[in-house]
Write a protein that holds these residues in place. Structure first.
Motif, short mmCIF file in Angstrom:
data_model
loop_
_atom_site.label_atom_id
_atom_site.label_comp_id
_atom_site.label_asym_id
_atom_site.label_seq_id
_atom_site.Cartn_x
_atom_site.Cartn_y
_atom_site.Cartn_z
N ILE A 359 -26.16 -42.64 -50.46
CA ILE A 359 -25.57 -42.16 -49.21
C ILE A 359 -24.08 -41.88 -49.41
CG2 ILE A 359 -24.90 -42.87 -46.87
CD1 ILE A 359 -27.65 -44.29 -46.70
N HIS A 360 -23.39 -42.77 -50.12
CA HIS A 360 -21.96 -42.53 -50.40
C HIS A 360 -21.79 -41.29 -51.27
CE1 HIS A 360 -20.21 -45.92 -48.40
NE2 HIS A 360 -20.94 -46.82 -49.07
N GLN A 363 -23.04 -38.11 -48.80
CA GLN A 363 -22.28 -37.97 -47.56
C GLN A 363 -23.06 -37.17 -46.51
OE1 GLN A 363 -19.03 -39.33 -46.70
NE2 GLN A 363 -19.72 -40.59 -48.42
N ILE A 382 -20.46 -43.70 -41.03
CA ILE A 382 -21.67 -42.90 -41.26
C ILE A 382 -22.47 -42.83 -39.97
CG2 ILE A 382 -23.82 -42.74 -42.58
CD1 ILE A 382 -22.34 -44.40 -44.78
N THR A 384 -25.56 -42.71 -37.61
CA THR A 384 -26.92 -43.23 -37.77
C THR A 384 -27.75 -43.01 -36.51
OG1 THR A 384 -26.37 -45.46 -36.95
CG2 THR A 384 -26.10 -45.05 -39.33
#
Length: 420
Positions: A359-360, A363, A382, A384
């Motif tokens: 996820i990092h 992005q 982030i 969600t």
């Protein structure tokens, strides 16, 4: 461009609700039922918190709480369960009592399947055993276990010479509104539903035999599908699931093929729905989404969002039955080809630590995840969305595609408002 789906399997823990949470929607769907969850205090606390229903509300479920004396086999299980069932019969008068066996009943080897027929004979009240416990992969599989158990209670055709007329039974728990909408869409194609599993009432369970065609509503019902085919010799209609206008059209097409019906105005019906979704699609077009995996709806939702113009980096899923979801997986491939986008990575049993690293790296604009991981991700900037919301929302059929995009776009619309 790679034209083959990329399947991976990690060894992550299951970050999901316990499957006994299926009681939350099934006791409302099967209106003459009573659910008895046989477990520990922890199970009771979970149900109390997850369902948010206080004791005085008198819902149609209860806990048979296991104490230390039960676990050490100092008490008589038969007498205690019979006493509880007799009390339920006297006070609530259900048409069926459904026992939900939890992890503890598995660990201490409680013979629920042996006890139930004896108590059923004594009370003259059907008792169905479903082991919907935390040993499953996802909380939605609790419904799968209950429906598979109910299949054994559906009557067979007792006549030696069975009717050659094809019949249609749909399986999967949806609200009465959604059930009526799907029934109406099929009636437009001159196809009439002969029964639902689960039925509105236990006494209305459908007759099942080799002339019955069955079709699933949700992708987490593979055990039910297998039981229908093996135990009742039903014919399974393999189809994408009716999630999104694209999935709904394909679902209806497959049923039409099975019943040799020429589709009527189905393409126009789909196009009209896409027109209604234009503003939502405009908002999410070229945005990206990452599914961490929680409720087994991930493949269908990802396919629909790709069709809406989103980029899907990864589809995490706790468990994938490739046979039951074969049509959906094939439809995912064709949708990616239609939208000229890369096929997403599909990760079974994902490891959350590895996912967070990805996820990092990627992005994404949105991460669809379980409730336990949403707040930590939000704290890191982030966006969600709780995956459990898609489980309880009305997302099936043409009419409810808007509700899916309402949920997906809410975090994005919130950010736009905060920037103004």
């Amino acid at each position: 461009m790679n034209e083959q789906l990329n399947f991976e399997c990690e060894t992550g823990n299951y970050h999901t609700f316990c499957p006994i949470s299926c009681v939350a929607w099934l006791y409302q769907k099967i209106e003459d039922s009573f659910f008895l969850v046989i477990g520990t205090k922890t199970c009771g606390y979970f149900l109390q918190n997850a369902l948010g229903v206080m004791i005085f509300a008198e819902p149609r479920y209860a806990m048979a709480e296991l104490e230390e004396s039960d676990i050490s086999a100092q008490l008589n299980d038969f007498k205690e369960l019979k006493r509880l069932c007799k009390q339920i019969q006297s006070s609530r008068n259900p048409s069926v009592i459904i026992w939900i066996g939890t992890c503890t009943t598995e660990i201490i080897k409680m013979d629920l399947e042996g006890l139930a027929p004896k108590i059923e004979a004594d009370l003259k009240l059907p008792i169905v055993v479903a082991r919907a416990n935390g040993l499953d992969y996802a909380f939605t599989q609790g419904e799968d276990t209950v429906l598979a158990a109910l299949v054994h209670r559906c009557t067979k055709n007792r006549f030696k010479h069975q009717s050659t007329n094809k019949k249609l039974v749909l399986f999967g728990s949806v609200s009465n509104t959604v059930a009526n909408q799907l029934s109406f869409e099929l009636q437009k194609q001159n196809i009439f539903i002969d029964g639902w599993l689960p039925a509105h009432n236990y006494l209305e369970l459908p007759n099942l035999d080799a002339n019955v065609y069955v079709c699933g509503i949700n992708p987490f019902l593979s055990r039910t599908a297998t039981t229908l085919m093996r135990r009742r010799k039903c014919k399974l209609i393999g189809a994408p699931f009716p999630i999104g206008p694209d999935g709904t059209k394909q679902w209806i097409l497959k049923i039409c093929d099975a019943f040799q019906q020429t589709p009527i105005n189905l393409v126009e019906r789909e196009q009209a729905t896409w027109t209604q979704l234009h503003d939502y699609c405009k908002l999410i077009r070229n945005k990206s989404v990452f599914f961490m995996g929680d409720n087994l709806l991930e493949i269908s939702l990802a396919r629909f969002l790709i069709r809406c113009g989103m980029k899907v980096y990864e589809i995490g899923i706790p468990y994938l039955d490739k046979r039951f979801q074969a049509s959906e997986l094939q439809f995912l491939k064709s949708t990616c080809k239609q939208m000229h986008c890369a096929l997403p990575r599909i990760v079974e049993k994902p490891d959350n630590y590895s996912q967070i690293q990805r996820i990092h790296e990627f992005q994404p604009d949105l991460v669809i995840t379980g409730m336990g991981l949403a707040n930590p991700l939000e704290a890191r900037g982030i966006n969600t969305k709780w995956s459990v919301e898609f489980t309880f929302a009305q997302i099936h059929g043409f009419a409810n595609a808007r509700d899916i995009l309402e949920l997906v776009t809410r975090p994005l619309r919130r950010n736009i408002k905060l920037q103004i």
